[in-house]
Every structure is written in structure tokens, then in C-alpha cells.
Enzyme design. Structure first.
Site, PDB file in Angstrom:
ATOM      1  N   LEU A 110      -3.385  -6.034  -6.490  1.00  0.00           N
ATOM      2  CA  LEU A 110      -2.381  -4.968  -6.385  1.00  0.00           C
ATOM      3  C   LEU A 110      -1.307  -5.313  -5.343  1.00  0.00           C
ATOM      4  CD1 LEU A 110      -2.204  -2.146  -7.742  1.00  0.00           C
ATOM      5  CD2 LEU A 110      -2.922  -1.248  -5.527  1.00  0.00           C
ATOM      6  N   ASP A 111      -0.060  -5.068  -5.668  1.00  0.00           N
ATOM      7  CA  ASP A 111       1.072  -5.310  -4.766  1.00  0.00           C
ATOM      8  C   ASP A 111       1.228  -6.778  -4.397  1.00  0.00           C
ATOM      9  OD1 ASP A 111       1.508  -2.630  -4.816  1.00  0.00           O
ATOM     10  OD2 ASP A 111       0.865  -2.230  -2.780  1.00  0.00           O
ATOM     11  N   GLU A 112       0.599  -7.675  -5.151  1.00  0.00           N
ATOM     12  CA  GLU A 112       0.718  -9.104  -4.838  1.00  0.00           C
ATOM     13  C   GLU A 112       1.181  -9.898  -6.054  1.00  0.00           C
ATOM     14  OE1 GLU A 112       0.440 -10.773  -2.106  1.00  0.00           O
ATOM     15  OE2 GLU A 112      -0.708  -9.545  -0.694  1.00  0.00           O
ATOM     16  N   GLY A 114       0.798  -1.215   0.000  1.00  0.00           N
ATOM     17  CA  GLY A 114       0.000   0.000   0.000  1.00  0.00           C
ATOM     18  C   GLY A 114       0.826   1.258   0.000  1.00  0.00           C
TER      19      GLY A 114
END
Lengths: 288, 288, 288, 288
Positions: free
Chosen positions: B230-232, B204
Site C-alpha cells: 500500500l502507498d508504495e 498512510g
């Protein structure tokens, strides 16, 4: 060696204010103490001051009690807590382990060869497995088994050893039991744990398996003070190693052993050299 | 240089089975191709096979179309997808940025000096700020402003540039907008993002500020493929740098810039050299 | 673990030519062997080819003797020397030390916990000091004192132990005696030494003191094969650590211990996993 | 940021003696200056003392001239040389280059984005190639060609630019000409060079090719002050990167670029923050 048998250390912290360094250094000068190395830092957010000074008395008759007597008043004026460490002092330590011995073996080796300023008073384990190794090093081994039902009694046994040995520091060298909240409170700020991940990533159990599942390209370890919030204590040291697609979870466990023991040894070494300061949920570490 | 102007690369993946390496190497031998370097790996958990081979045809009349024709049947038998990359091939790339230029500047420099096998077709930004830098490098700059209301139109503009330029890869070099789920799907596996933390830690916004608050002793960056979460997305590369108590959140931001650009450049370089394989939510990266 | 109790390794080298990979992989396929991981490299300057393959026979009745019989002819055609390593094989090793035990202790620990694929047959020293440590690990200790006059007799004793134990590898874990040219010849390519500097920098005696005098900001260690030219043998592994102005020569000695033992353990581990190839005065190391 | 627009720096060195820290800190206290961070070190072998203090005057009317007037006498008593650096001070710098631009590009980028406390006054080169890059950054470029015959005239031109711009520091960012002994003397202690090896290893020309020939597993770079003995000046910073058998000499050159520019930027940054002290043939570097 940078420190010799005439090197004392004074460490202190207090609220930020004018004259914090001077209160220490002018007193040292008045006592005819030469400063060999000094590091101070002021945390502007926390408004807190930290200092570590290695000094060598230039008079043969240096008297630590008189030093303390003289300095107490000045320190009090600044709300300063301080600690005076004599040459050759070794921190009395109790080590706690379970079955895994890579961190223990490393600490015992450094202890045996005089490369870590600690005096291991006892090793405590919830398993009998590592007694042979500890005994060979001529150190007491306490086997305190534990179940969910006997936790408080077992922690009482541990606490008694800590008290009786006069241990200043407890090192959790891969002790695989969750400590009770009460025990965590008692050990807060005086126990260092090694967690096998880069906290706060991969908290909790089986961090290497979590890391494998995420497909990370680095694994690491974190040495931190115990506090009431498990795996959230103030961080002292972190190290990493590179991993690849070819490393399965078990390989990460293997690779991680070197990082864990180096990280824990680094944290304990910094602590023993009085380089670590604790405040709020943070540390100041004055490295070499 | 390990690769010269006669070095082809073949990369492939398929389900694990007997003969996976042989299907490639025996064909290469039959085509009179010398293998300069080869790496294969079998993921035992996923039961999937990966291979990357650098080879040099020993006949002057090497014909890629004929090679493909001949190999297609054999690959099909093994359920193998493969890619043949010709000498000197440069991956057509679109770069997306916002206002921060440390990653962009680094990619442009490596591109300009021929040290990255990419062909930058365009730079897209939601801000006009970096046009001057991009223009100096003689590259097209598309300023596509975006608001919450215009996101889908703006993403349509982006997608059009990607399509028209024939970009194989999109590089998010600190593009500070969240992409829609639809856009993430379109870009899945063909867009590399740089996140300024050691994912999955500090997901985040404002990861350096999160890291500062936790008092970490290391900060890092993660280059990963975009996917719907997102971000994974699957991690390609991670790097770290040491920080101390003396580094405030803003200092971490500053220190992080070098790590971010090195990590992103490393990931893009590995991709461009056909060293990265994507499957499930993981990558295989055959490094040098 | 990436390797299991059915994983064989074949390693080979030969002059560069067409079909080098194929000669190995087509034979493995014909023998119904699945390739789990493979790495090949062709040194374009030396015109020499290297390959390492981990494979798993898919038939229960895999017969190594028959495999060798079948492969010998094919290898001969290519001028290829090869080695077949069976699952669980541990390299028979003799370790040589003097008084310093940090490398020895590390190797013994990894050996005891099964993390190094070696079988320590004996430890030889020119001092009696480390017998206690070695005996605790249940291993034979040979104390062979040496003077300038008795060197050849002492080396004869060493050589006899190497011969009688069937040691494939000799590890010089800080053995502080210069070996005779004759002994170096005998051990060339089958003995790994740890030198406490980043060779070829700081050859010879007291490298940390040399490093201190030069005011370096990094110290390192080098694990290398023995050859006739002391401190010039082919390099297998090198690692470094950061030092500062605050580290005197004695501090460098202390700091260097961790790097030395990690570098030596890494080199021995790579050797034991058949990842190291020796040619001319160089090595190929296929790392994970 | 750890430093703000009220942070002054005082740095000093003098012979070791009682009261060295106190002479600085007691004066700062008397001047109502708060010490934000301080580091002192005493070299016991050289018997020399070094201190760096960041302080914030607590009075609005802080007067640097008065500060100097007051401190000069005290410093003189201790044989102490000192330097007072005002908030926001940027070191006036002249950069020298040849054709290779990776270090220059990096310094220009950090300069342009305000991440390096230097004020680039001019760039000097013995080639015209990099004028375009420098001009784009709005900086003067001096093309001073040189031959063996014209060296002294060319160095005169360089020296004139250094004098006229008031440059405190000259940065040799891959300037590929050997400087005359006279020029080295003039620049001794005020010029930082980047050498593409881990000095003192691989001195002289083509260090990456030397490194390749030795088969090293690490390459590095060294940023050092110029002195009269070429490639032997006092070391400020060293960094390394891992290499493998697969990296030919040209690959080492490529890989080395990142290490070189990071090492040089680190050294220049430390210098600009007044963290570097020079004495005998050594440096003290008070890192963050």
C-alpha cells in the site's frame, strides 16, 4: 527597489493577545515613522503572534537608541521580543562547505553583486579544495580537517571563528559532516542547512539515490534551521524540479544542484530581510 | 490535434538488445505506415527497452489483424510484448470513490467533454452520496457498502463489475478504503490511485495533517499504480503546490484538492494515450 | 549518467515521407549500433521530419568516417541533412557580454564544473569590466569597444574571433548592443540570445519596466536564435517567475536575473546535447 | 481553517501619509478586536496606501453599525475608503458565458462544495447550450441572444439582471462577445474577465493560434478587471503551462483550459476574500 536607505525594519513576536499590532503601530506613529509595508500573523494553534514592519522615519533625527528605550517597556508588557534592523544592514555570516561548490558559488556571486543582504565573514571547510574560489572573492578561508577522533576539536575551531567574526548566521552550504549534538545545540536557530530532498522525505545520506530507487517524478531541496534532531529542523524553504524515467541517480544529482542553490539562496535572502520567524519547530516566512 | 482519426499507436517493451527499434520501424515501413512521432528509451540498469510509436497507415486497406499476424513472430524473437491501439480508442474504465468528489467531478468533466480518452463504464462507491452526480452524467453507479466483516464480499462485487464491464483500468479517485492483499494483487498494474502526498513522504492516513505538523512549505499529490504494498506502488505522476505558515491543516486539505485532481487526470491521460510503461517497481512515461 | 563515453548522437531532418525513421534505424542496426534513446517528430503543418538518436556501437572498431560514407547516400535519397556527434564532444562557443554578468557567471560556472557540453573559446565584450572574472576562469577576453560609427569594424573583429576559434555557437549572454542586419544574417541559426521578457511580449528596450507598467503578475525570459528580425528569432526556451504588487521595476530586474540565467543555460544545454532543431521560424526541442 | 465564524475583514485604501496603519489598528484595539492577520502596502510611485486586516471581536456584542459610525470620521480624515466584511459573507455574483464551459463548470463546482466565497445569483449566456449544466446546480440561467444589431438591448437585459440580483461582481467566464464601451464603463472594476493569454501578449482573437505561430514554449492565462480598453484592464492573476513543438494550436487550446480555469478561480477567490485592491490601472493582491 522597495527598500531605500531610509527604510528600517522592526520584527517582533509574542503570545497572542489583544493589541499586539497596535503596540507596534501606535508607537511608530508617535515616533513619526511612516509604515511602508507590514505583515502580521497570529498562529491560532500555537497562540503566538508575529509581525514584520518596514518603516521610514519622517524626521531627520531618528534615534534608534531612543526608539529602543521608548519601546522596551511597551514590548515587555506584551512579553514581546523584537529586533530593530537599520537601513542597509547586512547579516554577518559564516559559510561552511565541504568539496561541492554549487551552493557556495551561488552565495558568493549574490554577495559580490550586492543582491543578498549578507556580509560573509569567513568560509570554513573540512577540505582545502575551495580555497582558490573563496580567495578570488577576497574572503578568508579556514581549512579545518576533521576525523571521527578530532570532531570536538574541529568544532571548537569552527565555534571560535563564529564567535570572533561576530557571525549572526551560519550557512551550511553542503557541509557534508554530521555535527555533534553539542554543536547543533549551539547553532540551533542560527544556522541554515540545505538538504537535497523534500524533507521529511529521503532523510539521511544519498537522498537522490533513494529518490531514484523510488522512481519519483519530482526531486526537491529543503532549507531548514539546524536543531538537535538532524534533518528535522524547522523548514524555511522548499523547491522542486521535474524528473523523468530518463534521469538516473547521477542525473538527479546534477539536476538537483540548481534547486539546491536556489532554495538555499531564497532561505538566506528571507532570513537577511528579516522575513523568517522561528518558534516551536516551525517558521513563519513573510514573503514579498 | 497531433493525433487524427488515422493515427494508430504501437507500444512495446522487451529486454535490451541490438535491433529493438529497428524491429518495429522496419516492419512499419514494410507495411507502408508513416511514423508521426516516436519515443524509445533503454533502461540501462534494468536492461529493458521501451518504445511508443504513433503511425499513420498510408494504404486505405490497413488491416490490424494482418499487422498483428505479421508482427507476432518478429516480436517473439525479441521477447517483446506489444500493444496496438486503434484510432479513437477509449480505455474502458471503472472509477472507485467514497464521499469526496473533487477527483471524480474532474474526471467526469473531462470525460463528458471528450478530453480524456477513456470510456467510463461504471462508478463504484462504498457510500451512496455521489450517485446524483454520476447519474447526471448518464453513468451507472454501484453503491457497495463495506465493513470490516464484509470486505471480501464487497471486493467480490467490485471485481464482478470490473469483469463484466470489461474495464481495462480501475481509477481510485479518493476511494478511502484499504484494499485487501488479494484485491491489490488482482488490480496490480491495472489500477491507478491518487495519494494526497508526495510519496514516499507522508504515507498512510491524514497526510496533510502530517505535512502541517512538519511545517512543510510545499504539498503535493502522487498518482501511482496499485501493488501489494500500500502507498508504495510505481509512481506515474507527481505535482506540488506552495503553502505558507498561514495554511492550517484544513487549508492544506483545501489547497490539495486542485493538485490531486490535476495529478490524477494527468496520470489517467498519460495511461489512456499509451504513454505509461510499467516494469519492476517503476514507470516509463513518454510525455508529449 | 544516461550518456557514457561510448554514446554517439545522430540528429537529422528532412521532408516528411514514408520510411524516415527506418532509414536511420535500419542503418544503425546494420552497423551493429544499439539505440539507447530515440525521439522523432513529424511537423504535420510544415511537413518536416526530425529525429534524434543516442546510440552505442557494439563493435570496438566503430569508424565514424565509414559510417558517414555509408549513410550519405541513404540520407541524400530522403533529402535528409544529418549530424553525427561523437562521445564527449563539446560545442566550441564564443560568449558575448556587456557589463551585466549574471548570465556569464552562470555559464562559466557550469563550464568549469563540466556540467555543460561546451568549450568556451573566448568571451567578447564591448566593455572592459568583466575581464577579471573571465581571466580567473583561464579564458581569453576580447574587449572590442563600439560606437555608432565603429559598429561595422567592431562586428568585423567579432566575426574574426568567431572564425578563428572555430566557434559553432555564439551565445549573447546579455550583450546590450543591437547587431547590424548583416551580422544577424551571419549569425542566423548559430547564435542564441537571452531576452528578458516572455517574447513576443515586451519586445525592445527595458522589458521589466514595460512589465511593471502593465502590472503583470509574472515575469519571464526567452532564449532564442538570432535572426534578421530583432527579438523575433525562433524560441528555444522560456521560463517565468511570480511577481507581486510589491515588486517595483528594479525588483523585477533583480528577480529576473535568476530566470534569465536558468533559461539561457537550459537553451545552451539543449543545443549542446543536440536536442534543438531549427526550421522556418520555429524549433523542435527534444527534452529529456 | 484560518478564518472562522467570528472573523471579520476590514480593507481600506487612501493616499500615503503618516499614521495610515495606526488609524485602523488603534481603532480595532479600542473596539476590543483581535487582529489575526494583517497586510499593508504603500505604493511609493502612486503614493497610495492599502491595508487588509482579519480581526476577531473579543466582545460578544460586536456591532457593525456602531463600528462604522465610529470609524467613518477617522477614515474621512485620511481620505480613506474602506469596506467591512462580515464572517461568512459571500459575494453576490453573476456569471457570463458563451458555449465553452470549462471555466463555468469549475466555478460551479467550487461554489457547490463551498470552496469559493461567492453566491452565484444567475448565469447569463448568449447561447442556450449550458442551461442544462446550470439548472442541475439549481441556479437561474438567462439566455440572451445577441447580434450586432441587438447588442445594446441585450446589454440592457444583462445590466438589469446585474441590478436586480444585487450582484457585486460579474465574472466573464469565457464570454465571447465584445462588450460595448458603455457596458465596459458600467462594469469597470466590478467585472473580472479571463483572457487566454499572458496579457499584454497575444491580445485579441485566437491567442493560442497566435502563440502557436510564434512558436512559444509557454502558454498562459490572465484574469483581469474589465475597463474601457479591451484586454488592457488591471491584471489580478496570471498562470502558465509548458508547451512543446508537439503541441499544435488545437493542443494549446486544450492545454490552456486547465490554466484558464485555475487562473479565473484564483482571481475570483482572491476577490471574494477581499484580497484585491484596484487603483490606477493596477491591482494590489495580498495573497495568503
Amino acid at each position: 527597489m522597495s527598500r531605500n536607505n531610509n527604510t528600517w525594519i522592526i520584527t517582533a513576536q509574542c503570545p497572542s493577545q489583544l493589541g499586539t499590532v497596535d503596540v507596534v503601530t501606535s508607537f511608530l506613529k508617535a515616533q513619526h515613522c511612516y509604515i511602508a509595508e507590514q505583515h502580521s500573523f497570529d498562529d491560532k494553534r500555537a497562540k503566538r503572534f508575529f509581525i514584520r514592519t518596514e518603516f521610514e522615519p519622517q524626521t531627520e533625527a531618528f534615534d534608534a537608541a531612543a526608539f529602543r528605550d521608548g519601546f522596551n517597556n511597551r514590548a515587555a508588557e506584551f512579553g514581546m521580543s523584537y529586533e530593530l534592523t537599520e537601513p542597509g544592514f547586512k547579516v554577518p555570516v559564516v559559510i561552511m562547505v565541504s568539496k561541492t561548490d554549487h551552493c557556495l558559488n551561488d552565495l558568493l556571486y549574490r554577495h559580490r553583486t550586492g543582491k543578498l543582504n549578507i556580509d560573509i565573514k569567513a568560509v570554513i571547510s573540512n577540505h582545502p579544495d575551495l580555497e582558490h574560489l573563496v580567495s578570488w572573492h577576497g574572503l578568508p578561508y579556514h581549512y579545518f580537517p576533521v576525523t571521527a577522533e578530532t570532531r570536538s576539536e574541529q568544532e571548537e575551531q569552527i565555534w571560535q571563528v563564529v564567535q570572533e567574526t561576530g557571525a549572526e548566521l551560519v550557512v551550511l552550504a553542503r557541509y557534508m559532516q554530521v555535527l555533534s549534538e553539542d554543536m547543533c545545540k549551539k547553532l540551533a536557530g542560527r544556522a541554515i542547512n540545505i538538504h537535497h530532498s523534500l524533507l521529511p522525505g529521503f532523510k539521511g545520506a544519498k537522498p537522490y539515490h533513494q529518490a531514484y530507487d523510488k522512481g519519483v517524478k519530482l526531486v526537491g531541496a529543503t532549507a531548514h534551521f539546524i536543531n538537535e534532531d538532524l534533518d528535522e529542523g524547522p523548514i524555511i524553504s522548499q523547491k522542486v524540479d521535474v524528473v523523468t524515467h530518463s534521469d538516473y541517480a547521477d542525473d538527479l544529482v546534477d539536476k538537483g544542484r540548481d534547486i539546491e542553490r536556489l532554495t538555499l539562496a531564497h532561505a538566506v535572502s528571507c532570513y537577511a530581510e528579516r522575513r523568517v520567524f522561528l518558534y516551536n519547530n516551525r517558521t513563519v516566512v513573510f514573503s514579498r
